[in-house]
Design a protein around this motif. Structure first.
Motif, PDB file in Angstrom:
ATOM      1  N   ALA A  69       0.847  -1.387  -0.013  1.00 58.31           N
ATOM      2  CA  ALA A  69      -0.118   0.081  -0.066  1.00 58.31           C
ATOM      3  C   ALA A  69       0.723   1.292   0.052  1.00 58.31           C
ATOM      4  CB  ALA A  69      -0.913   0.009   1.047  1.00 58.31           C
ATOM      5  N   GLN A  70       1.782   1.415  -0.709  1.00 61.50           N
ATOM      6  CA  GLN A  70       2.886   2.593  -0.982  1.00 61.50           C
ATOM      7  C   GLN A  70       2.284   3.190  -2.203  1.00 61.50           C
ATOM      8  OE1 GLN A  70       4.253   3.335   1.621  1.00 61.50           O
ATOM      9  NE2 GLN A  70       5.098   1.800   2.645  1.00 61.50           N
ATOM     10  N   SER A  71       2.351   2.707  -3.200  1.00 65.75           N
ATOM     11  CA  SER A  71       2.248   3.263  -4.546  1.00 65.75           C
ATOM     12  C   SER A  71       1.015   3.237  -5.193  1.00 65.75           C
ATOM     13  CB  SER A  71       2.946   2.979  -5.403  1.00 65.75           C
ATOM     14  OG  SER A  71       3.654   1.670  -4.955  1.00 65.75           O
ATOM     15  N   TYR A  72      -0.138   4.240  -4.677  1.00 62.45           N
ATOM     16  CA  TYR A  72      -1.729   4.152  -5.328  1.00 62.45           C
ATOM     17  C   TYR A  72      -1.696   4.172  -6.561  1.00 62.45           C
ATOM     18  CZ  TYR A  72      -6.358   5.262  -5.552  1.00 62.45           C
ATOM     19  OH  TYR A  72      -7.533   5.464  -5.852  1.00 62.45           O
ATOM     20  N   ASP A  73      -0.860   5.010  -7.228  1.00 63.09           N
ATOM     21  CA  ASP A  73      -1.125   5.374  -8.559  1.00 63.09           C
ATOM     22  C   ASP A  73      -1.042   4.185  -9.616  1.00 63.09           C
ATOM     23  OD1 ASP A  73      -2.256   7.852  -8.248  1.00 63.09           O
ATOM     24  OD2 ASP A  73      -0.294   8.975  -8.119  1.00 63.09           O
ATOM     25  N   ILE A  74       0.223   3.633  -9.341  1.00 64.70           N
ATOM     26  CA  ILE A  74       0.873   2.313 -10.112  1.00 64.70           C
ATOM     27  C   ILE A  74      -0.410   1.414  -9.998  1.00 64.70           C
ATOM     28  CG2 ILE A  74       2.345   0.577 -10.398  1.00 64.70           C
ATOM     29  CD1 ILE A  74       4.384   2.462  -9.161  1.00 64.70           C
ATOM     30  N   CYS A  75      -0.763   0.990  -8.992  1.00 66.73           N
ATOM     31  CA  CYS A  75      -2.017  -0.059  -8.562  1.00 66.73           C
ATOM     32  C   CYS A  75      -3.090   0.497  -9.664  1.00 66.73           C
ATOM     33  CB  CYS A  75      -2.336  -0.446  -7.348  1.00 66.73           C
ATOM     34  SG  CYS A  75      -1.121  -0.541  -6.247  1.00 66.73           S
ATOM     35  N   PHE A  76      -3.423   1.674  -9.612  1.00 65.42           N
ATOM     36  CA  PHE A  76      -4.705   2.028 -10.309  1.00 65.42           C
ATOM     37  C   PHE A  76      -4.648   1.748 -11.669  1.00 65.42           C
ATOM     38  CE2 PHE A  76      -7.079   5.558 -12.166  1.00 65.42           C
ATOM     39  CZ  PHE A  76      -8.218   5.364 -11.793  1.00 65.42           C
ATOM     40  N   GLU A  77      -3.528   2.523 -12.246  1.00 65.81           N
ATOM     41  CA  GLU A  77      -3.241   2.289 -13.707  1.00 65.81           C
ATOM     42  C   GLU A  77      -3.145   0.796 -14.073  1.00 65.81           C
ATOM     43  OE1 GLU A  77       0.027   4.651 -14.457  1.00 65.81           O
ATOM     44  OE2 GLU A  77      -0.819   6.495 -14.066  1.00 65.81           O
ATOM     45  N   TYR A  78      -2.736  -0.026 -13.310  1.00 71.24           N
ATOM     46  CA  TYR A  78      -2.570  -1.508 -13.638  1.00 71.24           C
ATOM     47  C   TYR A  78      -3.891  -2.046 -13.728  1.00 71.24           C
ATOM     48  CZ  TYR A  78      -1.016  -6.205 -13.654  1.00 71.24           C
ATOM     49  OH  TYR A  78      -0.674  -7.569 -13.953  1.00 71.24           O
ATOM     50  N   ILE A  79      -4.879  -1.527 -12.947  1.00 71.76           N
ATOM     51  CA  ILE A  79      -6.266  -2.211 -12.876  1.00 71.76           C
ATOM     52  C   ILE A  79      -6.895  -1.541 -13.997  1.00 71.76           C
ATOM     53  CG2 ILE A  79      -8.480  -2.192 -11.909  1.00 71.76           C
ATOM     54  CD1 ILE A  79      -7.088  -2.514  -9.296  1.00 71.76           C
ATOM     55  N   GLU A  80      -6.709  -0.221 -14.386  1.00 67.37           N
ATOM     56  CA  GLU A  80      -7.376   0.279 -15.502  1.00 67.37           C
ATOM     57  C   GLU A  80      -6.649  -0.143 -16.858  1.00 67.37           C
ATOM     58  OE1 GLU A  80      -5.870   4.227 -16.143  1.00 67.37           O
ATOM     59  OE2 GLU A  80      -7.402   4.907 -17.358  1.00 67.37           O
ATOM     60  N   GLU A  81      -5.602  -0.654 -16.888  1.00 67.82           N
ATOM     61  CA  GLU A  81      -5.213  -1.604 -18.250  1.00 67.82           C
ATOM     62  C   GLU A  81      -5.650  -2.586 -18.167  1.00 67.82           C
ATOM     63  OE1 GLU A  81      -1.024  -0.853 -18.974  1.00 67.82           O
ATOM     64  OE2 GLU A  81      -0.840  -2.843 -20.075  1.00 67.82           O
ATOM     65  N   MET A  82      -5.840  -3.321 -17.194  1.00 63.95           N
ATOM     66  CA  MET A  82      -6.313  -4.784 -17.093  1.00 63.95           C
ATOM     67  C   MET A  82      -7.894  -4.691 -17.676  1.00 63.95           C
ATOM     68  SD  MET A  82      -5.532  -6.684 -13.729  1.00 63.95           S
ATOM     69  CE  MET A  82      -6.014  -8.273 -14.201  1.00 63.95           C
ATOM     70  N   ILE A  83      -8.503  -3.750 -17.299  1.00 61.67           N
ATOM     71  CA  ILE A  83     -10.150  -3.622 -17.809  1.00 61.67           C
ATOM     72  C   ILE A  83      -9.903  -3.140 -19.240  1.00 61.67           C
ATOM     73  CG2 ILE A  83     -11.975  -2.052 -17.466  1.00 61.67           C
ATOM     74  CD1 ILE A  83     -11.602  -1.705 -14.755  1.00 61.67           C
ATOM     75  N   HIS A  84      -9.053  -2.276 -19.869  1.00 59.89           N
ATOM     76  CA  HIS A  84      -8.974  -1.962 -21.014  1.00 59.89           C
ATOM     77  C   HIS A  84      -8.717  -3.349 -22.096  1.00 59.89           C
ATOM     78  CE1 HIS A  84      -8.453   2.591 -20.074  1.00 59.89           C
ATOM     79  NE2 HIS A  84      -9.657   1.859 -19.954  1.00 59.89           N
ATOM     80  N   LYS A  85      -7.856  -4.103 -21.616  1.00 61.87           N
ATOM     81  CA  LYS A  85      -7.418  -5.180 -22.401  1.00 61.87           C
ATOM     82  C   LYS A  85      -8.488  -6.252 -22.409  1.00 61.87           C
ATOM     83  CE  LYS A  85      -2.590  -5.421 -21.098  1.00 61.87           C
ATOM     84  NZ  LYS A  85      -1.593  -6.073 -20.928  1.00 61.87           N
ATOM     85  N   GLN A  86      -9.636  -6.072 -21.356  1.00 63.55           N
ATOM     86  CA  GLN A  86     -10.730  -7.056 -21.380  1.00 63.55           C
ATOM     87  C   GLN A  86      -9.978  -8.580 -20.660  1.00 63.55           C
ATOM     88  OE1 GLN A  86     -12.582  -6.577 -25.110  1.00 63.55           O
ATOM     89  NE2 GLN A  86     -14.294  -5.940 -24.017  1.00 63.55           N
ATOM     90  N   GLU A  87      -9.186  -8.130 -19.615  1.00 60.46           N
ATOM     91  CA  GLU A  87      -8.838  -9.732 -19.226  1.00 60.46           C
ATOM     92  C   GLU A  87     -10.027 -10.283 -18.377  1.00 60.46           C
ATOM     93  OE1 GLU A  87      -5.060  -9.636 -17.143  1.00 60.46           O
ATOM     94  OE2 GLU A  87      -4.271  -8.139 -18.731  1.00 60.46           O
ATOM     95  N   PRO A  88      -9.834 -11.416 -18.100  1.00 64.27           N
ATOM     96  CA  PRO A  88     -11.091 -12.428 -17.513  1.00 64.27           C
ATOM     97  C   PRO A  88     -11.529 -11.847 -16.353  1.00 64.27           C
ATOM     98  CG  PRO A  88      -9.425 -13.796 -18.051  1.00 64.27           C
ATOM     99  CD  PRO A  88      -8.732 -12.351 -18.436  1.00 64.27           C
ATOM    100  N   LEU A  89     -12.880 -11.261 -16.344  1.00 65.54           N
ATOM    101  CA  LEU A  89     -13.344 -10.418 -15.215  1.00 65.54           C
ATOM    102  C   LEU A  89     -13.101 -10.766 -13.722  1.00 65.54           C
ATOM    103  CD1 LEU A  89     -15.176  -8.129 -14.662  1.00 65.54           C
ATOM    104  CD2 LEU A  89     -17.106  -9.719 -14.598  1.00 65.54           C
ATOM    105  N   VAL A  90     -13.038 -12.254 -13.412  1.00 63.17           N
ATOM    106  CA  VAL A  90     -12.709 -12.575 -12.153  1.00 63.17           C
ATOM    107  C   VAL A  90     -11.066 -12.016 -11.807  1.00 63.17           C
ATOM    108  CG1 VAL A  90     -12.357 -14.462 -10.631  1.00 63.17           C
ATOM    109  CG2 VAL A  90     -14.031 -14.705 -12.419  1.00 63.17           C
ATOM    110  N   ASN A  91     -10.092 -12.308 -12.512  1.00 60.55           N
ATOM    111  CA  ASN A  91      -8.879 -11.838 -12.342  1.00 60.55           C
ATOM    112  C   ASN A  91      -8.888 -10.422 -11.966  1.00 60.55           C
ATOM    113  OD1 ASN A  91      -8.536 -14.362 -13.140  1.00 60.55           O
ATOM    114  ND2 ASN A  91      -6.897 -13.833 -14.799  1.00 60.55           N
ATOM    115  N   VAL A  92      -9.763  -9.413 -12.818  1.00 65.44           N
ATOM    116  CA  VAL A  92      -9.558  -8.057 -12.523  1.00 65.44           C
ATOM    117  C   VAL A  92     -10.280  -7.768 -11.397  1.00 65.44           C
ATOM    118  CG1 VAL A  92     -10.617  -5.798 -13.423  1.00 65.44           C
ATOM    119  CG2 VAL A  92      -9.724  -7.872 -15.222  1.00 65.44           C
ATOM    120  N   LEU A  93     -11.566  -8.484 -10.983  1.00 68.90           N
ATOM    121  CA  LEU A  93     -12.106  -7.979  -9.952  1.00 68.90           C
ATOM    122  C   LEU A  93     -11.118  -8.519  -8.607  1.00 68.90           C
ATOM    123  CD1 LEU A  93     -15.775  -9.219 -10.558  1.00 68.90           C
ATOM    124  CD2 LEU A  93     -14.901  -7.010 -10.272  1.00 68.90           C
TER     125      LEU A  93
END
Lengths: 126, 496
Positions: free
Chosen positions: B372-396
């Motif tokens: 829990a140190q780098s909020y922005d990196i995590c946020f962008e990673y998840i954003e990218e996962m959604i954009h790539k439409q990776e399996p929903l369960v992994n994203v969630l």
């Protein structure tokens, strides 16, 4: 509390996908949108319902114009990909602007779609 | 079905629990005279396979079927349904009966509810006008022994029922199960509970003890000293992280069900097109017992070591003259060969998953989130996962981890990610998101996160873990110590 109950009821037909008849379904979703709009906490849900109705309309039009029943009930991203795969870039562009799809997402979708149809030239240019 | 675990080494007499369940089932079957067809709900069938052998049932004149919407095909005139009290199952059973009636078949019907009957189910049977044709009973199966140190309630939907539907029936089930344990092992003197639902269970348990006191006269010393109840709600972080032990990875990629994994025969080195095979995984397998909880990196080393030592023995064998006792030792070692091959095959199969860069990237991200140190990196990673439409369960899963460690996301990000999710995966997931929010797994930030404090006081992130010779539990996630395990440490040492 009444609001709560009413939107819970409205939510269900939305979740359970409704009937293949699109007219009543879109109406139902629009009604849900209005109900969501009546409370302050549910502006997000209301917007989503509005977009959902809009998407179903566009998908319906696309199915009529392409004569292929493959659009309804796919997501916005999937719709864009299908359009590009079919070579219908104008329609894809329209969906993009209609739903204010961010550039980031747009690029991913376009790259994936072009790669699926192995349109390497277009991928190179883009 | 050779997967019934051997329970001889268990710390308390778990075998007696299994035998009790076997006796209960046989009594039900014996009370129904003649040949009968036992129709089992598939999920329950899996649990029962850990309790009783099918051949054993056949000896008692039982034909076995799995419950499905199709009508039951059998010669028997007696049909016994063994089901959980669920409404949709009642509908299926009713349709079976209607079907038989319309064909003019005369059968006797029995329904045994596991673990107890429920009014709402019987009401459905009444509405369908089949209630008077049924004999209704109960099969009190509350816990299922999975291994010599694991009992399971098999309530996989309990969390959702409590958090989303507000249905606390499962809590009663748990209390009842513990109460039953107490009647065979004595009253447990120390009970500790953490989390709302756990406190409720402890309350119900107390009430049961006053209503139906356990006969403690013939029991001098209770065999169980302490009961620790932990509500899953307390620790939602751990299940969202990828498991890294051998057993954990087997579950991540191949899914362990009822103590066994099912996979293509080709993985196990047998070439048979499209066939599936079941590999039982429990402590009866000595090698598995040794390596199941090791970090996967180490497992590969251990297996290699064993294989080379065996090879060495073999060459010694062929070159020098042996005494009889040495021969005996060697043959003994050879006996473990099938186990070795089995686990080498499995490990090899697993490493095809774990060597993927995407898996390593995911692990990396999980760590960043837990720290829990780098909020922005995590946020962008998840954003990218959604954009790539990776399996929903992994994203969630990542999203929940992100949300829980931050006590929710700021409203702007929360709405943005929700919108992107709906756009990418379809609007029907509105309900999914709503349920997650209700369960508090993915929500708006309301207060500042206390994760930093929890993490520091309980030392959840440990650097320099020694995966080969672990001295701290953090090795299981390569550096993150599960919150729930730390809580148990504290409960055992000092009480909280």
């Amino acid at each position: 509390l009444l609001w709560k109950e009413s939107w819970e009821i409205e939510k269900n037909p939305m979740a359970s996908k409704g009937t293949p008849l699109h007219g009543p379904r879109i109406k139902l979703i629009e009604k849900a949108q209005q109900l969501f709009a009546e409370t302050k906490e549910h502006t997000f849900e209301s917007k989503a319902a509005e977009e959902h109705a809009k998407l179903l309309r566009i998908q319906h039009d696309l199915e009529v114009s392409t004569k292929q029943a493959i659009f309804v009930d796919s997501s916005i991203s999937d719709t864009i990909r299908t359009c590009i795969v079919l070579g219908n870039h104008r329609a894809a562009m329209k969906v993009k602007t209609e739903f204010k799809v961010s550039e980031k997402r747009w690029y991913w979708l376009k790259v994936f779609a072009l790669a699926t149809i192995r349109d390497w030239d277009a991928l190179e240019k883009f | 079905m050779a997967q019934i675990p051997n329970l001889d080494n268990s710390p308390i007499n778990i075998k007696s629990i299994r035998e009790q369940s076997q006796r209960d089932l046989l009594k039900i079957l014996k009370d129904i005279r003649g040949k009968k067809c036992l129709v089992i709900e598939p999920k329950l069938g899996g649990s029962l396979s850990l309790i009783i052998q099918t051949s054993f049932l056949k000896e008692h004149g039982v034909e076995l079927r799995h419950l499905s919407p199709e009508p039951v095909q059998t010669e028997c005139t007696k049909v016994v349904y063994l089901v959980h009290p669920q409404r949709d199952l009642m509908k299926i059973i009713s349709s079976h009966v209607h079907n038989d009636v319309s064909k003019g078949l005369q059968r006797e019907y029995y329904i045994y509810f596991v673990p107890r009957r429920q009014v709402q189910c019987e009401k459905i049977l009444e509405d369908e006008k089949v209630h008077n044709l049924m004999t209704i009973g109960e099969y009190p199966l509350y816990v299922i022994p999975f291994d010599e140190d694991i009992l399971s309630f098999e309530l996989d939907l309990a969390y959702k029922e409590c958090q989303v539907d507000g249905d606390t029936d499962s809590l009663w089930h748990i209390a009842k199960a513990i109460h039953k344990l107490e009647s065979s092992f004595g009253i447990i003197p120390n009970v500790r509970a953490k989390g709302k639902a756990s406190v409720l269970v402890a309350d119900i348990l107390n009430r049961m003890q006053t209503e139906e006191p356990v006969n403690s006269l013939d029991m001098t010393v209770p065999e169980i000293n302490t009961l620790i109840l932990i509500d899953r709600e307390v620790d939602m972080v751990t299940p969202m992280c990828s498991q890294l032990t051998y057993e954990g990875l087997l579950d991540e990629f191949l899914h362990i069900n009822n103590g066994a994994v099912e996979l293509d025969t080709s993985v196990m080195g047998v070439q048979q097109e499209g066939k599936k095979t079941k590999v039982p995984l429990n402590s009866s397998d000595k090698l598995f017992k040794e390596i199941r909880d090791l970090n996967f990196e180490v497992v590969v080393q251990v297996l290699r070591q064993k294989a080379t030592s065996m090879k060495q023995d073999y060459t010694e064998m062929t070159t020098t003259n042996q005494t009889v006792s040495e021969l005996k030792d060697f043959v003994k070692k050879l006996n473990s060969l099938p186990e070795m091959t089995r686990h080498i095959n499995l490990a090899q199969h697993l490493s095809t998953f774990t060597s993927k860069p995407s898996f390593l990237a995911k692990l990396d991200m999980e760590h960043t989130m837990v720290e829990a140190q780098s909020y922005d990196i995590c946020f962008e990673y998840i954003e990218e996962m959604i954009h790539k439409q990776e399996p929903l369960v992994n994203v969630l899963r990542l999203l929940i981890l992100f949300s829980v460690t931050n006590s929710g996301l700021p409203k702007k990000h929360f709405d943005y990610l929700r919108r992107e999710l709906l756009h990418s995966y379809g609007f029907e997931h509105m309900a999914t998101l709503n349920n997650l929010e209700k369960a508090g797994l993915f929500k708006k930030q309301e207060a500042k996160s206390n994760w930093q404090m929890i993490k520091n006081t309980l030392q959840l992130v440990v650097e320099d873990t020694n995966t080969a010779n672990p001295n701290d539990i953090a090795y299981v996630f390569s550096g993150y110590a599960p919150l729930s395990v730390r809580i148990i440490h504290h409960a055992v040492r000092s009480g909280w």
